[in-house]
Every structure is written in structure tokens, then in C-alpha cells.
Design a protein around this motif. Structure first.
Motif, PDB file in Angstrom:
ATOM      1  N   LEU A   1      10.473   7.896  -7.502  1.00  0.00           N
ATOM      2  CA  LEU A   1      11.909   8.048  -8.044  1.00  0.00           C
ATOM      3  C   LEU A   1      11.880   7.265  -9.267  1.00  0.00           C
ATOM      4  O   LEU A   1      11.042   6.039  -9.254  1.00  0.00           O
ATOM      5  N   LEU A   2      12.936   7.300 -10.154  1.00  0.00           N
ATOM      6  CA  LEU A   2      12.914   6.643 -11.159  1.00  0.00           C
ATOM      7  C   LEU A   2      13.683   5.471 -11.277  1.00  0.00           C
ATOM      8  O   LEU A   2      14.802   5.392 -10.170  1.00  0.00           O
ATOM      9  N   ALA A   3      13.439   4.096 -11.822  1.00  0.00           N
ATOM     10  CA  ALA A   3      14.102   3.094 -11.978  1.00  0.00           C
ATOM     11  C   ALA A   3      14.374   3.078 -13.390  1.00  0.00           C
ATOM     12  O   ALA A   3      13.525   2.649 -14.129  1.00  0.00           O
TER      13      ALA A   3
ATOM     14  N   ALA B   1       7.538  10.306 -15.942  1.00  0.00           N
ATOM     15  CA  ALA B   1       7.424  12.007 -15.983  1.00  0.00           C
ATOM     16  C   ALA B   1       6.895  12.473 -14.486  1.00  0.00           C
ATOM     17  O   ALA B   1       7.261  13.669 -14.175  1.00  0.00           O
ATOM     18  N   GLU B   2       6.468  11.417 -13.827  1.00  0.00           N
ATOM     19  CA  GLU B   2       6.006  11.861 -12.377  1.00  0.00           C
ATOM     20  C   GLU B   2       7.461  11.739 -11.442  1.00  0.00           C
ATOM     21  O   GLU B   2       6.884  12.070 -10.164  1.00  0.00           O
ATOM     22  N   ALA B   3       8.121  11.237 -11.894  1.00  0.00           N
ATOM     23  CA  ALA B   3       9.395  11.004 -10.900  1.00  0.00           C
ATOM     24  C   ALA B   3      10.179  12.224 -10.601  1.00  0.00           C
ATOM     25  O   ALA B   3      10.176  13.150 -11.210  1.00  0.00           O
ATOM     26  N   TYR B   4      10.465  12.398  -9.183  1.00  0.00           N
ATOM     27  CA  TYR B   4      11.053  13.644  -8.640  1.00  0.00           C
ATOM     28  C   TYR B   4      12.360  13.707  -9.333  1.00  0.00           C
ATOM     29  O   TYR B   4      12.720  14.787  -9.653  1.00  0.00           O
ATOM     30  N   ASP B   5      13.063  12.767  -9.673  1.00  0.00           N
ATOM     31  CA  ASP B   5      14.407  12.915 -10.376  1.00  0.00           C
ATOM     32  C   ASP B   5      14.312  12.585 -11.968  1.00  0.00           C
ATOM     33  O   ASP B   5      15.350  12.183 -12.751  1.00  0.00           O
TER      34      ASP B   5
ATOM     35  N   SER C   1       0.858  -1.208  -0.161  1.00  0.00           N
ATOM     36  CA  SER C   1      -0.113   0.234  -0.093  1.00  0.00           C
ATOM     37  C   SER C   1       0.832   1.238  -0.150  1.00  0.00           C
ATOM     38  O   SER C   1       0.307   2.338  -0.560  1.00  0.00           O
ATOM     39  N   ASP C   2       2.247   1.239   0.335  1.00  0.00           N
ATOM     40  CA  ASP C   2       2.957   2.241   0.421  1.00  0.00           C
ATOM     41  C   ASP C   2       3.825   2.246  -0.928  1.00  0.00           C
ATOM     42  O   ASP C   2       4.453   3.459  -1.143  1.00  0.00           O
ATOM     43  N   ILE C   3       3.629   1.680  -2.099  1.00  0.00           N
ATOM     44  CA  ILE C   3       4.074   1.724  -3.316  1.00  0.00           C
ATOM     45  C   ILE C   3       3.140   1.955  -4.352  1.00  0.00           C
ATOM     46  O   ILE C   3       2.195   1.294  -4.363  1.00  0.00           O
ATOM     47  N   THR C   4       3.552   2.608  -5.301  1.00  0.00           N
ATOM     48  CA  THR C   4       2.997   3.045  -6.217  1.00  0.00           C
ATOM     49  C   THR C   4       3.582   3.039  -7.614  1.00  0.00           C
ATOM     50  O   THR C   4       4.538   4.093  -7.599  1.00  0.00           O
TER      51      THR C   4
ATOM     52  N   ALA D   1       8.570   5.251 -12.851  1.00  0.00           N
ATOM     53  CA  ALA D   1       8.570   5.702 -11.569  1.00  0.00           C
ATOM     54  C   ALA D   1       8.148   4.907 -10.471  1.00  0.00           C
ATOM     55  O   ALA D   1       6.781   4.308 -10.764  1.00  0.00           O
ATOM     56  N   ILE D   2       8.622   4.782  -9.438  1.00  0.00           N
ATOM     57  CA  ILE D   2       8.136   3.822  -8.177  1.00  0.00           C
ATOM     58  C   ILE D   2       7.939   5.015  -7.218  1.00  0.00           C
ATOM     59  O   ILE D   2       8.942   5.561  -6.621  1.00  0.00           O
ATOM     60  N   ARG D   3       6.666   5.244  -6.670  1.00  0.00           N
ATOM     61  CA  ARG D   3       6.601   5.995  -5.610  1.00  0.00           C
ATOM     62  C   ARG D   3       6.454   5.046  -4.119  1.00  0.00           C
ATOM     63  O   ARG D   3       5.694   4.304  -4.075  1.00  0.00           O
ATOM     64  N   VAL D   4       7.450   5.517  -3.353  1.00  0.00           N
ATOM     65  CA  VAL D   4       7.443   4.815  -2.069  1.00  0.00           C
ATOM     66  C   VAL D   4       7.061   5.852  -1.106  1.00  0.00           C
ATOM     67  O   VAL D   4       7.704   7.013  -0.742  1.00  0.00           O
TER      68      VAL D   4
END
Length: 136
Positions: free
Chosen positions: A45-47, A15-19, A7-10, A37-40
């Protein structure tokens, strides 16, 4: 993996990644186009996959359950071979999800590190974010 970790990961568009801007100017365009982008929690952040000019990559997290969840997200995707979770002591303790070749234990200089991760120096006028602030 726990339901709380999931639930903490999206997974989000790159383009949504901070970096996003940081990597856009420094990574091979074909690899960049296959990144996710993986939101924790709140920060995506980008992978970026390995391949072509990039020998490996990593994504850092604080909890083992989150690292396992990130690994499971990347596992079916092309460009994320040999996924493994390691413990990184510096610059602060965290779990690292790594893929591709194993990086050397030490770098002879910053250029060796940049080359391993397929990163190039940004063009003039590019906003610079310290490498320690982003995943590789």
C-alpha cells in the motif's frame, strides 16, 4: 522490533502499490512522486507524504511490531513529520501509523476529511476504490 516484523515488510516502488491508481488520480502530483509502497505480508500500500495540500496521512496495520517497523521506515524520509502510532477502533481495530497534523476526532462531512488528506474527487471514468480500502 522483532526480526519477524521486519521480514514481513518490504519497501517497493510506488507503482507496485495496490492503491497506486487510486492515489495517482486524487493526490497532488509532487507529493505523489515522493510516495513509497510498503508491503506488509503480501499487499503493498502507498504511504503518501504530508505537505502542500495534504495535512497528514496514515498507514494501518494489525500488529504493534509491524506499526513500529513502518514508523521506522518512514522516519528518515522527507514528508513524514511527527510520526506516531495510535489505536483505531473503527471500522475494525488496528494500529495506525500517522504523520503530519493530528486529524480531528470527528469529521463534519466527507469533504472535510478529503481536504485534510489532500484528496480530490477523481476525474470522470476513474476506477473508484472506497477510501476505507486504502491508507491515506
Amino acid at each position: 522490533m522483532t526480526a519477524a516484523a521486519l521480514s514481513d515488510i518490504t519497501v517497493m516502488p510506488p507503482a507496485e502499490a495496490y492503491d497506486f491508481d487510486y492515489f495517482r488520480d486524487r493526490v497532488d502530483a509532487e507529493l505523489f512522486s515522493r510516495s513509497i509502497a510498503i508491503r506488509v505480508f503480501r499487499m503493498p500500500l502507498l504511504a503518501v507524504p504530508a505537505g502542500r495540500t495534504r495535512r497528514g496521512g496514515w498507514f494501518g496495520v494489525d500488529k504493534l511490531a509491524i506499526a513500529l517497523a513502518v514508523r521506522d521506515i518512514l522516519a528518515p524520509l522527507s514528508g513524514f513529520p511527527d510520526l506516531r502510532i495510535t489505536w483505531q477502533r473503527e471500522p475494525r481495530g488496528s494500529y495506525i501509523v500517522e504523520w503530519g497534523e493530528c486529524p480531528p476526532a470527528t469529521w463534519s462531512d466527507e469533504n472535510e476529511r478529503l481536504t485534510f488528506y489532500g484528496l480530490v474527487q477523481p476525474s470522470p471514468g476513474c476506477p473508484c476504490t472506497p477510501l476505507s480500502a486504502v491508507s491515506s
